[in-house]
Scaffold this active site. Structure first.
Site, PDB file in Angstrom:
ATOM      1  N   HIS A  52       0.853  -1.195   0.000  1.00 38.51           N
ATOM      2  CA  HIS A  52       0.000   0.000   0.000  1.00 38.51           C
ATOM      3  C   HIS A  52       0.886   1.240   0.000  1.00 38.51           C
ATOM      4  O   HIS A  52       2.105   1.136   0.164  1.00 38.51           O
ATOM      5  CB  HIS A  52      -0.944   0.006   1.215  1.00 38.51           C
ATOM      6  CG  HIS A  52      -0.264  -0.096   2.535  1.00 38.51           C
ATOM      7  ND1 HIS A  52       0.448   0.937   3.075  1.00 38.51           N
ATOM      8  CD2 HIS A  52      -0.160  -1.116   3.415  1.00 38.51           C
ATOM      9  CE1 HIS A  52       0.925   0.552   4.243  1.00 38.51           C
ATOM     10  NE2 HIS A  52       0.592  -0.696   4.473  1.00 38.51           N
TER      11      HIS A  52
HETATM   12  P1  TYD Z   1      -1.509  -2.656   7.760  1.00 41.83           P
HETATM   13  O1  TYD Z   1      -0.773  -1.359   7.851  1.00 41.83           O
HETATM   14  O2  TYD Z   1      -2.610  -2.757   6.769  1.00 41.83           O
HETATM   15  O3  TYD Z   1      -0.445  -3.802   7.536  1.00 41.83           O
HETATM   16  P2  TYD Z   1      -0.057  -4.509   6.156  1.00 41.83           P
HETATM   17  O4  TYD Z   1      -0.018  -3.421   5.145  1.00 41.83           O
HETATM   18  O5  TYD Z   1       1.264  -5.129   6.398  1.00 41.83           O
HETATM   19  O6  TYD Z   1      -1.132  -5.504   5.894  1.00 41.83           O
HETATM   20  O7  TYD Z   1      -2.058  -3.010   9.205  1.00 41.83           O
HETATM   21  C1  TYD Z   1      -2.677  -4.258   9.478  1.00 41.83           C
HETATM   22  C2  TYD Z   1      -3.782  -4.025  10.480  1.00 41.83           C
HETATM   23  O8  TYD Z   1      -3.257  -3.462  11.678  1.00 41.83           O
HETATM   24  C3  TYD Z   1      -4.842  -3.053   9.974  1.00 41.83           C
HETATM   25  O9  TYD Z   1      -6.112  -3.623  10.224  1.00 41.83           O
HETATM   26  C4  TYD Z   1      -4.713  -1.832  10.804  1.00 41.83           C
HETATM   27  C5  TYD Z   1      -3.930  -2.276  12.026  1.00 41.83           C
HETATM   28  N1  TYD Z   1      -2.953  -1.249  12.429  1.00 41.83           N
HETATM   29  C6  TYD Z   1      -3.222  -0.450  13.525  1.00 41.83           C
HETATM   30  O10 TYD Z   1      -4.287  -0.568  14.178  1.00 41.83           O
HETATM   31  N2  TYD Z   1      -2.301   0.480  13.907  1.00 41.83           N
HETATM   32  C7  TYD Z   1      -1.130   0.656  13.233  1.00 41.83           C
HETATM   33  O11 TYD Z   1      -0.305   1.532  13.594  1.00 41.83           O
HETATM   34  C8  TYD Z   1      -0.876  -0.170  12.084  1.00 41.83           C
HETATM   35  C9  TYD Z   1       0.395  -0.018  11.293  1.00 41.83           C
HETATM   36  C10 TYD Z   1      -1.814  -1.103  11.716  1.00 41.83           C
END
Ligand code: TYD
Length: 136
Positions: A52
């Site tokens: 992303h």
């Molecule tokens: P995400 O940033 O989408 O991780 P990836 O891109 O590796 O899949 O985050 C995964 C999940 O964690 C998403 O549901 C949101 C949550 N999250 C938080 O609640 N706080 C944070 O600081 C981060 C980075 C993610």
């Protein structure tokens, strides 16, 4: 969008026979104020994280332990950085698509971020990202 480029930042390393020490000061070693820290760990072999971009968030990614690769895509150019030293940080400016792959066993990925978590700040669709970057 920001036109700054993604780059490796060589962090201070205080070498010591008792064990080395590295530190980061926001707005000193990295060009943003740190508002959030998170880390990714226990990644099963072959898994990918990320995939992303952010609208406003900047970040520094560090392989505190082990190694992994970060593919950064500006919308025009893709570059892959292999991170495997705890004193190197990969600075990713606003508006770059990034994917984290090839995690070694027991690797620990530390991320310093300029903004608090906000789902609205994510661009999770690659085609939408390309449109925003190229203005098409
Ligand atoms: P995400 O940033 O989408 O991780 P990836 O891109 O590796 O899949 O985050 C995964 C999940 O964690 C998403 O549901 C949101 C949550 N999250 C938080 O609640 N706080 C944070 O600081 C981060 C980075 C993610």
């Amino acid at each position: 969008m920001n036109t700054e480029t993604c780059r490796i930042i060589n962090l201070p390393k205080i070498a010591d026979p008792r064990g080395n020490l590295t530190f980061i000061e926001g707005l000193n070693h990295i060009p943003f104020i740190i508002r959030r820290t998170y880390w990714i760990y226990d990644v099963p072999g072959g898994e990918m994280r990320g995939a992303h971009a952010y609208r406003t968030n900047e970040e520094l990614i560090i392989a505190v332990s082990g190694s992994f690769d970060v593919m950064v895509d500006t919308g025009a150019v893709r570059v892959t950085h292999s991170l495997n030293r705890s004193y190197y940080g990969l600075y990713i400016p606003i508006g770059n698509w990034r994917e984290l792959v090839n995690f070694s066993t027991n690797s620990l990925c530390l991320v310093l971020a300029s903004g608090k978590y906000d789902e609205e700040d994510y661009i999770r669709d690659y085609d939408a990202f390309k449109k925003i970057r190229t203005g098409e």
